[in-house]
Enzyme design. Structure first.
Site, short mmCIF file in Angstrom:
data_model
loop_
_atom_site.label_atom_id
_atom_site.label_comp_id
_atom_site.label_asym_id
_atom_site.label_seq_id
_atom_site.Cartn_x
_atom_site.Cartn_y
_atom_site.Cartn_z
N ASP A 9 53.69 64.84 67.78
CA ASP A 9 52.31 64.62 68.20
C ASP A 9 51.96 65.38 69.49
O ASP A 9 50.80 65.63 69.78
CB ASP A 9 52.03 63.13 68.40
CG ASP A 9 51.53 62.47 67.11
OD1 ASP A 9 51.11 63.22 66.20
OD2 ASP A 9 51.58 61.24 67.02
N GLY A 53 23.91 48.81 85.06
CA GLY A 53 25.25 49.37 85.17
C GLY A 53 26.14 48.93 84.03
O GLY A 53 26.85 49.73 83.41
N HIS A 84 49.97 62.93 73.33
CA HIS A 84 50.44 61.61 72.93
C HIS A 84 51.74 61.20 73.62
O HIS A 84 52.32 60.17 73.29
CB HIS A 84 50.65 61.56 71.40
CG HIS A 84 49.36 61.40 70.65
ND1 HIS A 84 48.28 62.24 70.84
CD2 HIS A 84 48.98 60.49 69.72
CE1 HIS A 84 47.29 61.84 70.04
NE2 HIS A 84 47.70 60.78 69.36
N ILE A 106 16.52 49.74 88.22
CA ILE A 106 17.05 50.23 89.50
C ILE A 106 18.57 50.18 89.49
O ILE A 106 19.17 49.19 89.07
CB ILE A 106 16.53 49.36 90.67
CG1 ILE A 106 15.01 49.52 90.84
CG2 ILE A 106 17.23 49.71 91.98
CD1 ILE A 106 14.54 50.87 91.33
N ARG A 145 60.14 49.20 68.56
CA ARG A 145 58.92 48.64 67.97
C ARG A 145 59.26 47.82 66.74
O ARG A 145 58.60 46.84 66.43
CB ARG A 145 57.89 49.72 67.66
CG ARG A 145 58.34 50.73 66.64
CD ARG A 145 57.25 51.73 66.28
NE ARG A 145 57.81 52.83 65.53
CZ ARG A 145 57.17 53.52 64.59
NH1 ARG A 145 55.92 53.23 64.32
NH2 ARG A 145 57.75 54.51 63.97
N GLU A 200 40.06 50.54 73.04
CA GLU A 200 41.12 50.04 73.92
C GLU A 200 40.58 49.32 75.15
O GLU A 200 41.09 48.27 75.54
CB GLU A 200 42.04 51.19 74.39
CG GLU A 200 42.95 51.75 73.31
CD GLU A 200 42.26 52.79 72.44
OE1 GLU A 200 41.07 53.09 72.66
OE2 GLU A 200 42.93 53.32 71.52
N PRO A 227 33.85 45.34 88.69
CA PRO A 227 33.82 46.59 87.94
C PRO A 227 32.81 46.40 86.78
O PRO A 227 33.05 45.58 85.89
CB PRO A 227 35.24 46.72 87.41
CG PRO A 227 36.08 45.77 88.24
CD PRO A 227 35.15 44.65 88.61
N LEU A 228 31.72 47.09 86.84
CA LEU A 228 30.62 46.84 85.91
C LEU A 228 31.08 47.01 84.46
O LEU A 228 31.88 47.89 84.14
CB LEU A 228 29.43 47.74 86.22
CG LEU A 228 28.81 47.45 87.60
CD1 LEU A 228 27.79 48.52 87.98
CD2 LEU A 228 28.17 46.07 87.65
N HIS A 282 55.51 54.11 71.17
CA HIS A 282 55.43 55.57 71.29
C HIS A 282 55.47 55.92 72.78
O HIS A 282 54.53 56.48 73.34
CB HIS A 282 54.18 56.10 70.60
CG HIS A 282 54.18 55.84 69.12
ND1 HIS A 282 54.27 54.58 68.59
CD2 HIS A 282 54.13 56.69 68.06
CE1 HIS A 282 54.27 54.64 67.26
NE2 HIS A 282 54.19 55.91 66.91
N PHE A 324 47.61 55.48 75.64
CA PHE A 324 46.23 55.02 75.74
C PHE A 324 46.04 53.89 76.73
O PHE A 324 44.94 53.36 76.88
CB PHE A 324 45.69 54.67 74.35
CG PHE A 324 45.73 55.83 73.40
CD1 PHE A 324 45.26 57.08 73.80
CD2 PHE A 324 46.28 55.72 72.14
CE1 PHE A 324 45.32 58.19 72.96
CE2 PHE A 324 46.35 56.81 71.28
CZ PHE A 324 45.87 58.05 71.69
C1 LIG Z 1 32.65 50.42 87.07
C2 LIG Z 1 31.80 50.43 88.29
N1 LIG Z 1 31.27 51.58 88.73
C3 LIG Z 1 30.53 51.61 89.85
C4 LIG Z 1 30.32 50.47 90.58
C5 LIG Z 1 29.54 50.51 91.87
N2 LIG Z 1 28.24 49.85 91.69
C6 LIG Z 1 28.04 48.59 92.06
S1 LIG Z 1 26.52 48.05 91.70
C7 LIG Z 1 26.07 49.56 91.06
C8 LIG Z 1 24.70 49.77 90.51
C9 LIG Z 1 24.46 48.76 89.47
O1 LIG Z 1 23.17 48.84 89.00
P1 LIG Z 1 22.63 47.64 88.13
O2 LIG Z 1 23.69 47.18 87.22
O3 LIG Z 1 21.35 48.05 87.57
O4 LIG Z 1 22.45 46.48 89.19
P2 LIG Z 1 21.19 46.24 90.13
O5 LIG Z 1 21.20 47.28 91.17
O6 LIG Z 1 20.00 46.30 89.29
O7 LIG Z 1 21.49 44.89 90.68
C10 LIG Z 1 27.13 50.43 91.13
C11 LIG Z 1 27.08 51.82 90.65
C12 LIG Z 1 30.90 49.28 90.10
N3 LIG Z 1 30.79 48.13 90.73
N4 LIG Z 1 31.62 49.28 88.95
MG LIG Z 2 19.44 47.57 87.73
#
Ligand SMILES: Cc1ncc(C[n+]2csc(CCOP(=O)(O)OP(=O)(O)O)c2C)c(N)n1
Ligand SMILES: [Mg+2]
Length: 700
Positions: free
Chosen positions: A497, A183, A501, A214, A384, A440, A141-142, A489, A465
């Site tokens: 709230d 990403g 909330h 890219i 709490r 968070e 997950p990026l 909460h 949250f």
């Molecule tokens: C949170 C999240 N959203 C979407 C993806 C799907 N995803 C995997 S790689 C990518 C593109 C990433 O681009 P970049 O970071 O520039 O890597 P590059 O293609 O240059 O290796 C995406 C959208 C992911 N892995 N995690």
């Molecule tokens: Mg890239």
């Protein structure tokens, strides 16, 4: 053994550095091609960056990949996993067993690379902590990787402040490197984490940004034109650039700049060409997420001067070279460290003992001795509040229990108040109270990073949250990290709230996550028992769900003992002879309501049982006998009471049971009005119990 015989003539002219870089490239391409799935382009582009870092700078011993003072390398671009697997393979990183004994076998044998992305291979699609030794954290997950790296860097500062002593100033001095891409930079979590890292002036943190323009959909011009350098300068980072990812000299210079920067984190922006060397795919998103194709692989190999008929080809002298570089350096550093830790143990036996226990995820002797007992009290106190007392009693005896809040500590009551606990800041890395700011998502990732270094972290916020941090919490669970999440909460009980909330679906949401243990205690003594369970966890993150409003402290001389919490659910009040007609099941603040209904039913001659069920996960873990003793299968008349969505409750009440829950969002009003509006009253529960009895009698 390095022999000339395994070297095709085309490679004899190539510098050893370049041969190593090209080996990383071709292994990655071949792995992806064999799997017919994966991301070849980024490993091809970043091979020189990773090679330079690992071979020249990283203080990492492949023979002991869990040595506590090793530098950490985080591949935040998890999709480029083949880059990491190639490095782990070529540097011959050893596998580590569950009890942290390093095993003789290599972590990533060539066969694992050949089986990239196949079932049970040590090379899964994205790097997974606990599965492949040498992987410092799970990524994919990026943004998570870079944010986690901030937690790792914080942990090092905290360890250094507490354990480095005169004569041992370098006991903990490791650096943290994270490789990220467009990403990661676009994801909000990286902004949260980078902002905090700059604020805390984490000079041991280095992010390397692969500026290749890219992403999947094409050129970043589609969606990302911000000036990243200026942004990071604004965060207080040191920013430097390398204009060509293939320039090993400039890369080395950038890493030295990082090492010489003592007052802030460093971002190295590297311009690279995705799919470098692939004639038809370089600089296109076509090199991102699919194999190059056999022909393109051949052409790319040819452009590297590589034998295009060989697959998974590693010249012997490449292994040798890694042994002489990262291998030798790492081993010397690691051995010297362990020699010195012996000396440290003599001079600072107590601190050394702490470190040993912490690193083995053990608790200090007598850690629980000050946990409070709470006397029965019909007025009671908010969970709490009782949690604050228990947490502080535990923190006294567990020095590495550290944490904080996303700006809500005055409400979540998670401050460690003892003398000298202090606040963690750029001026005081020894502080035990963390201020994550209103961040968070990054807080979750930072907690993961802290836990990876094996301090015991907790983080807190309003339960609602949790929605902002689920991505990080999922990785806590996936990585089996014993992170502690304290959420207060916890229901419409927050009152005025209003619906923004008031958690409704969050309990169901958390309960559905594998490997995570959620506990919603009913009163102060259950809170104590909950902390006891949580602090003894080794492999599970825990979510402690607490009230804002006061709840009675249950009279334990009259009702079941709070120690039942450890089994997830227990009988709190029972029918005469243990033979109920109806079972009332409650959690948290609703347990008191169930007890009131029980008293009423008993007066009317109805045989009822009350089950307090603070944790589904702990209960599901009990053997069948115990579960059946609490919820006897023949007693079908069942009522659950919880101020939240009914989602999932039929698992315990049956499809014919009655779930007194909330089917909509909440509302803004004083609590009393809300309880009336949503029907949380003794009368309703008594009526539900009776109608359950009638329903099941008529069927039985
Ligand atoms: C949170 C999240 N959203 C979407 C993806 C799907 N995803 C995997 S790689 C990518 C593109 C990433 O681009 P970049 O970071 O520039 O890597 P590059 O293609 O240059 O290796 C995406 C959208 C992911 N892995 N995690
Ligand atoms: Mg890239």
């Amino acid at each position: 053994m390095s022999t000339a015989t395994d070297l095709p003539s085309s490679l004899t002219q190539q510098s050893l550095d370049l041969t190593c870089v090209n080996t990383i490239r071709t292994l990655s391409m071949d792995g992806v091609q064999a799997a017919n799935s994966g991301h070849p382009g980024t490993p091809m582009a970043l091979a020189p960056v990773a090679y330079c870092l690992w071979q020249q700078f990283l203080r990492f011993d492949p023979q002991d990949p869990v040595w506590p003072n090793r530098d950490r390398f985080v591949l935040s671009i998890g999709h480029a996993s083949m880059l990491l697997y190639s490095l782990l393979h070529l540097s011959e990183v050893r596998a580590v067993s569950k009890d942290y004994e390093t095993l003789g076998e290599v972590s990533v044998p060539l066969d694992a690379i050949k089986a990239f992305r196949q079932l049970d291979s040590r090379c899964p699609g994205h790097p997974e902590y606990r599965w492949t030794s040498g992987v410092e954290t799970t990524t994919g997950p990026l943004g998570q990787g870079v944010a986690t790296s901030v937690g790792i860097a914080i942990a090092r500062q905290w360890l250094a402040a507490r354990y480095n002593r005169p004569g041992f100033e370098d006991l903990f001095d490791f650096n943290v490197y994270a490789l990220c891409g467009d990403g990661c930079m676009m994801e909000g979590i990286s902004s949260e984490a980078a902002s905090l890292a700059g604020h805390l002036r984490l000079s041991n943190l280095c992010w390397i940004y692969d500026n290749n323009h890219i992403t999947i959909e094409g050129n970043t011009a589609l969606a990302f034109t911000e000036d990243v350098a200026t942004r990071f300068i604004g965060y207080g980072w040191n920013v430097t650039r390398v204009g060509d990812a293939n320039d090993l000299e400039m890369l080395a210079r950038a890493f030295r700049t990082f090492q010489n920067t003592k007052d802030r984190p460093t971002l190295i922006i590297v311009d690279s060409h995705i799919g470098y060397g692939a004639p038809h795919k370089q600089d296109t998103s076509g090199a991102h997420g699919e194999p190059l194709g056999e022909e393109e692989v051949r052409l790319a190999k040819r452009s590297y001067g590589w034998p295009d008929d060989k697959k998974f080809f590693v010249p012997e002298r490449v292994y040798d070279h890694f042994r002489q570089g990262i291998g030798k350096r790492g081993q010397q550093l690691r051995d010297a460290w362990f020699a010195r830790i012996g000396e440290y143990r003599k001079q600072y036996p107590e601190l050394a003992e702490e470190l040993f226990r912490m690193q083995h995820r053990q608790l200090p002797e007598g850690w629980e001795r000050e946990l409070p007992e709470f006397p029965a009290d019909p007025k009671g106190l908010a969970t709490r509040e009782s949690s604050a007392k228990v947490l502080n009693a535990a923190a006294k005896n567990i020095p590495w229990l550290i944490g904080g809040s996303a700006d809500l500590a005055p409400s979540t009551k998670t401050r460690i108040t003892q003398e000298g606990a202090g606040d963690f800041s750029a001026e005081n890395y020894a502080g035990r109270n963390f201020h994550f700011g209103i961040r968070e998502h990054a807080m979750g990732a930072i907690l993961n990073g802290l836990s990876l270094v094996k301090v015991r972290p907790f983080g807190s916020g309003f339960f609602i949250f949790v929605d902002y941090m689920r991505g990080s919490m999922r990785l806590s669970a996936l990585m089996e990290l014993p992170v502690i999440y304290v959420f207060t909460h916890d229901s419409i009980g927050v009152g005025e709230d209003g619906p923004t909330h008031q958690p409704i679906e969050q309990l169901a949401h958390m309960r559905s996550m594998p490997g995570l243990i959620l506990i919603r205690p009913a009163d102060a003594n259950e809170v104590r028992e909950a902390w006891k369970v949580i602090l003894q966890l080794h492999h599970e993150p825990a979510v402690l769900v607490l009230t804002r409003q006061a709840v009675p402290t249950i009279d334990r001389t009259k009702y079941g003992a709070a120690s039942g919490l450890a089994r997830g659910a227990y009988i709190l009040a029972d029918a005469p002879g243990g033979d109920p007609e109806v079972i009332l099941i409650g959690t948290g603040s609703e347990v008191a309501l169930c007890l009131e209904a029980y008293e009423q039913l008993t007066k009317e001659g109805v045989r009822a049982r009350v089950v307090s069920m603070p944790s589904w996960e702990l209960f599901d873990d009990q053997d069948r006998n115990y579960r059946d003793s609490v919820l006897p299968p023949h007693v079908k008349a069942r009522v659950s009471v919880e101020e939240a969505s009914d989602f999932g409750w039929s698992k315990y009440t049956g499809s014919e049971g009655n779930n007194v829950c909330i089917e909509s969002f909440g509302a803004s009003a004083p609590l009393k009005q809300l309880l009336k509006k949503f029907g949380f009253s003794t009368e309703r529960i008594v009526a539900a119990a009776k109608s359950q009895i009638a329903r099941h009698q008529s069927r039985g």
